[in-house]
Design a protein around this motif. Structure first.
Motif, PDB file in Angstrom:
ATOM      1  N   ILE A  63     -76.312  19.665 -39.316  1.00 43.08           N
ATOM      2  CA  ILE A  63     -77.582  19.093 -39.786  1.00 43.08           C
ATOM      3  C   ILE A  63     -77.295  17.810 -40.559  1.00 43.08           C
ATOM      4  O   ILE A  63     -76.385  17.753 -41.386  1.00 43.08           O
ATOM      5  CB  ILE A  63     -78.348  20.087 -40.692  1.00 43.08           C
ATOM      6  N   LEU A  64     -78.090  16.782 -40.287  1.00 43.42           N
ATOM      7  CA  LEU A  64     -77.979  15.512 -40.993  1.00 43.42           C
ATOM      8  C   LEU A  64     -79.071  15.470 -42.062  1.00 43.42           C
ATOM      9  O   LEU A  64     -80.257  15.452 -41.744  1.00 43.42           O
ATOM     10  CB  LEU A  64     -78.158  14.358 -40.005  1.00 43.42           C
ATOM     11  N   PHE A  65     -78.664  15.495 -43.317  1.00 44.09           N
ATOM     12  CA  PHE A  65     -79.614  15.447 -44.426  1.00 44.09           C
ATOM     13  C   PHE A  65     -79.811  14.007 -44.875  1.00 44.09           C
ATOM     14  O   PHE A  65     -78.859  13.234 -44.948  1.00 44.09           O
ATOM     15  CB  PHE A  65     -79.123  16.294 -45.606  1.00 44.09           C
ATOM     16  N   TYR A  66     -81.051  13.678 -45.189  1.00 46.83           N
ATOM     17  CA  TYR A  66     -81.411  12.342 -45.663  1.00 46.83           C
ATOM     18  C   TYR A  66     -81.744  12.413 -47.150  1.00 46.83           C
ATOM     19  O   TYR A  66     -82.359  13.371 -47.613  1.00 46.83           O
ATOM     20  CB  TYR A  66     -82.640  11.815 -44.915  1.00 46.83           C
ATOM     21  N   THR A  67     -81.358  11.374 -47.855  1.00 45.45           N
ATOM     22  CA  THR A  67     -81.768  11.202 -49.249  1.00 45.45           C
ATOM     23  C   THR A  67     -82.240   9.757 -49.419  1.00 45.45           C
ATOM     24  O   THR A  67     -81.808   8.864 -48.694  1.00 45.45           O
ATOM     25  CB  THR A  67     -80.621  11.488 -50.248  1.00 45.45           C
ATOM     26  N   VAL A  68     -83.094   9.555 -50.379  1.00 47.15           N
ATOM     27  CA  VAL A  68     -83.636   8.220 -50.636  1.00 47.15           C
ATOM     28  C   VAL A  68     -82.671   7.467 -51.537  1.00 47.15           C
ATOM     29  O   VAL A  68     -82.220   7.981 -52.555  1.00 47.15           O
ATOM     30  CB  VAL A  68     -85.027   8.311 -51.302  1.00 47.15           C
ATOM     31  N   ASN A  69     -82.342   6.256 -51.133  1.00 46.27           N
ATOM     32  CA  ASN A  69     -81.531   5.374 -51.963  1.00 46.27           C
ATOM     33  C   ASN A  69     -82.485   4.655 -52.909  1.00 46.27           C
ATOM     34  O   ASN A  69     -83.081   3.645 -52.560  1.00 46.27           O
ATOM     35  CB  ASN A  69     -80.761   4.382 -51.085  1.00 46.27           C
ATOM     36  N   THR A  70     -82.646   5.212 -54.102  1.00 46.22           N
ATOM     37  CA  THR A  70     -83.631   4.674 -55.047  1.00 46.22           C
ATOM     38  C   THR A  70     -83.208   3.326 -55.627  1.00 46.22           C
ATOM     39  O   THR A  70     -84.002   2.681 -56.296  1.00 46.22           O
ATOM     40  CB  THR A  70     -83.888   5.672 -56.188  1.00 46.22           C
ATOM     41  N   ALA A  71     -81.974   2.898 -55.338  1.00 46.75           N
ATOM     42  CA  ALA A  71     -81.523   1.580 -55.785  1.00 46.75           C
ATOM     43  C   ALA A  71     -81.726   0.519 -54.706  1.00 46.75           C
ATOM     44  O   ALA A  71     -81.477  -0.659 -54.938  1.00 46.75           O
ATOM     45  CB  ALA A  71     -80.048   1.640 -56.181  1.00 46.75           C
ATOM     46  N   SER A  72     -82.212   0.930 -53.551  1.00 48.63           N
ATOM     47  CA  SER A  72     -82.443   0.000 -52.439  1.00 48.63           C
ATOM     48  C   SER A  72     -83.528  -1.003 -52.820  1.00 48.63           C
ATOM     49  O   SER A  72     -84.580  -0.619 -53.342  1.00 48.63           O
ATOM     50  CB  SER A  72     -82.870   0.795 -51.208  1.00 48.63           C
ATOM     51  N   PRO A  73     -83.306  -2.297 -52.549  1.00 45.81           N
ATOM     52  CA  PRO A  73     -84.342  -3.295 -52.838  1.00 45.81           C
ATOM     53  C   PRO A  73     -85.665  -2.991 -52.135  1.00 45.81           C
ATOM     54  O   PRO A  73     -86.731  -3.189 -52.710  1.00 45.81           O
ATOM     55  CB  PRO A  73     -83.738  -4.611 -52.337  1.00 45.81           C
ATOM     56  N   ALA A  74     -85.594  -2.494 -50.910  1.00 45.91           N
ATOM     57  CA  ALA A  74     -86.826  -2.171 -50.176  1.00 45.91           C
ATOM     58  C   ALA A  74     -87.584  -1.046 -50.866  1.00 45.91           C
ATOM     59  O   ALA A  74     -88.806  -1.104 -51.016  1.00 45.91           O
ATOM     60  CB  ALA A  74     -86.497  -1.792 -48.733  1.00 45.91           C
ATOM     61  N   PHE A  75     -86.877  -0.005 -51.297  1.00 43.46           N
ATOM     62  CA  PHE A  75     -87.528   1.101 -51.990  1.00 43.46           C
ATOM     63  C   PHE A  75     -88.137   0.623 -53.303  1.00 43.46           C
ATOM     64  O   PHE A  75     -89.277   0.954 -53.627  1.00 43.46           O
ATOM     65  CB  PHE A  75     -86.535   2.236 -52.259  1.00 43.46           C
ATOM     66  N   LEU A  76     -87.375  -0.155 -54.065  1.00 42.13           N
ATOM     67  CA  LEU A  76     -87.865  -0.634 -55.358  1.00 42.13           C
ATOM     68  C   LEU A  76     -89.120  -1.494 -55.196  1.00 42.13           C
ATOM     69  O   LEU A  76     -90.071  -1.362 -55.973  1.00 42.13           O
ATOM     70  CB  LEU A  76     -86.770  -1.413 -56.082  1.00 42.13           C
ATOM     71  N   GLU A  77     -89.135  -2.334 -54.165  1.00 43.10           N
ATOM     72  CA  GLU A  77     -90.302  -3.182 -53.945  1.00 43.10           C
ATOM     73  C   GLU A  77     -91.513  -2.359 -53.516  1.00 43.10           C
ATOM     74  O   GLU A  77     -92.614  -2.557 -54.025  1.00 43.10           O
ATOM     75  CB  GLU A  77     -89.985  -4.252 -52.892  1.00 43.10           C
ATOM     76  N   LEU A  78     -91.321  -1.412 -52.606  1.00 37.21           N
ATOM     77  CA  LEU A  78     -92.438  -0.551 -52.204  1.00 37.21           C
ATOM     78  C   LEU A  78     -92.936   0.277 -53.376  1.00 37.21           C
ATOM     79  O   LEU A  78     -94.134   0.479 -53.540  1.00 37.21           O
ATOM     80  CB  LEU A  78     -92.014   0.372 -51.063  1.00 37.21           C
ATOM     81  N   ARG A  79     -92.040   0.752 -54.176  1.00 41.60           N
ATOM     82  CA  ARG A  79     -92.418   1.554 -55.337  1.00 41.60           C
ATOM     83  C   ARG A  79     -93.235   0.710 -56.318  1.00 41.60           C
ATOM     84  O   ARG A  79     -94.248   1.152 -56.843  1.00 41.60           O
ATOM     85  CB  ARG A  79     -91.147   2.097 -55.997  1.00 41.60           C
ATOM     86  N   ARG A  80     -92.784  -0.515 -56.535  1.00 34.65           N
ATOM     87  CA  ARG A  80     -93.483  -1.398 -57.471  1.00 34.65           C
ATOM     88  C   ARG A  80     -94.879  -1.734 -56.958  1.00 34.65           C
ATOM     89  O   ARG A  80     -95.851  -1.682 -57.695  1.00 34.65           O
ATOM     90  CB  ARG A  80     -92.693  -2.692 -57.679  1.00 34.65           C
ATOM     91  N   VAL A  81     -94.987  -2.033 -55.698  1.00 34.95           N
ATOM     92  CA  VAL A  81     -96.270  -2.426 -55.128  1.00 34.95           C
ATOM     93  C   VAL A  81     -97.167  -1.225 -54.875  1.00 34.95           C
ATOM     94  O   VAL A  81     -98.350  -1.240 -55.189  1.00 34.95           O
ATOM     95  CB  VAL A  81     -96.059  -3.204 -53.806  1.00 34.95           C
ATOM     96  N   GLY A  82     -96.601  -0.155 -54.308  1.00 38.29           N
ATOM     97  CA  GLY A  82     -97.425   0.972 -53.886  1.00 38.29           C
ATOM     98  C   GLY A  82     -97.701   2.000 -54.942  1.00 38.29           C
ATOM     99  O   GLY A  82     -98.807   2.498 -55.044  1.00 38.29           O
TER     100      GLY A  82
END
Length: 114
Positions: A63-82
């Motif tokens: 099984i391939l488990f996914y985790t969110v890279n909370t330091a990713s620029p894309a995640f940080l930008e979506l988090r800030r905007v959304g």
């Protein structure tokens, strides 16, 4: 919020899940069941987010488990905007609305209803 920005229903559901569950660890079939999505298109979107650096993968057994890279620029930008707190998002001052005097049509003015 994302509805107006992201037209793909699958991508939108996945991004909403990621933004609201950044500490979760998930796998393809479990996520597909949780979000009521089909596996194949969800796999494509997960792969895209992994390539962008927003998701990281950890294989365990078969099984391939996914985790969110909370330091990713894309995640940080979506988090800030959304999902940013109101104090986190800078507001752009809006100019005052101009007031315009509107004359009633001549027919209404004659009737005294305008």
């Amino acid at each position: 919020m994302l509805e107006s920005l992201v037209s793909s229903r699958i991508r939108r559901a996945l991004l909403e899940y990621i933004l609201t569950h950044p500490t979760d660890r998930f796998y393809l079939r479990g996520l597909a069941k949780k979000l009521s999505l089909t596996v194949s298109p969800l796999r494509r979107e997960l792969k895209r987010l992994e390539q962008s650096g927003m998701l990281t993968t950890v294989p365990e057994a078969n099984i391939l488990f996914y985790t969110v890279n909370t330091a990713s620029p894309a995640f940080l930008e979506l988090r800030r905007v959304g999902l940013g707190e109101p104090s986190d998002v800078a507001t752009v001052p809006q100019p005052p609305l101009a007031t315009v005097a509107v004359e009633p049509p001549a027919a209404l003015a004659r009737l005294g209803t305008g």
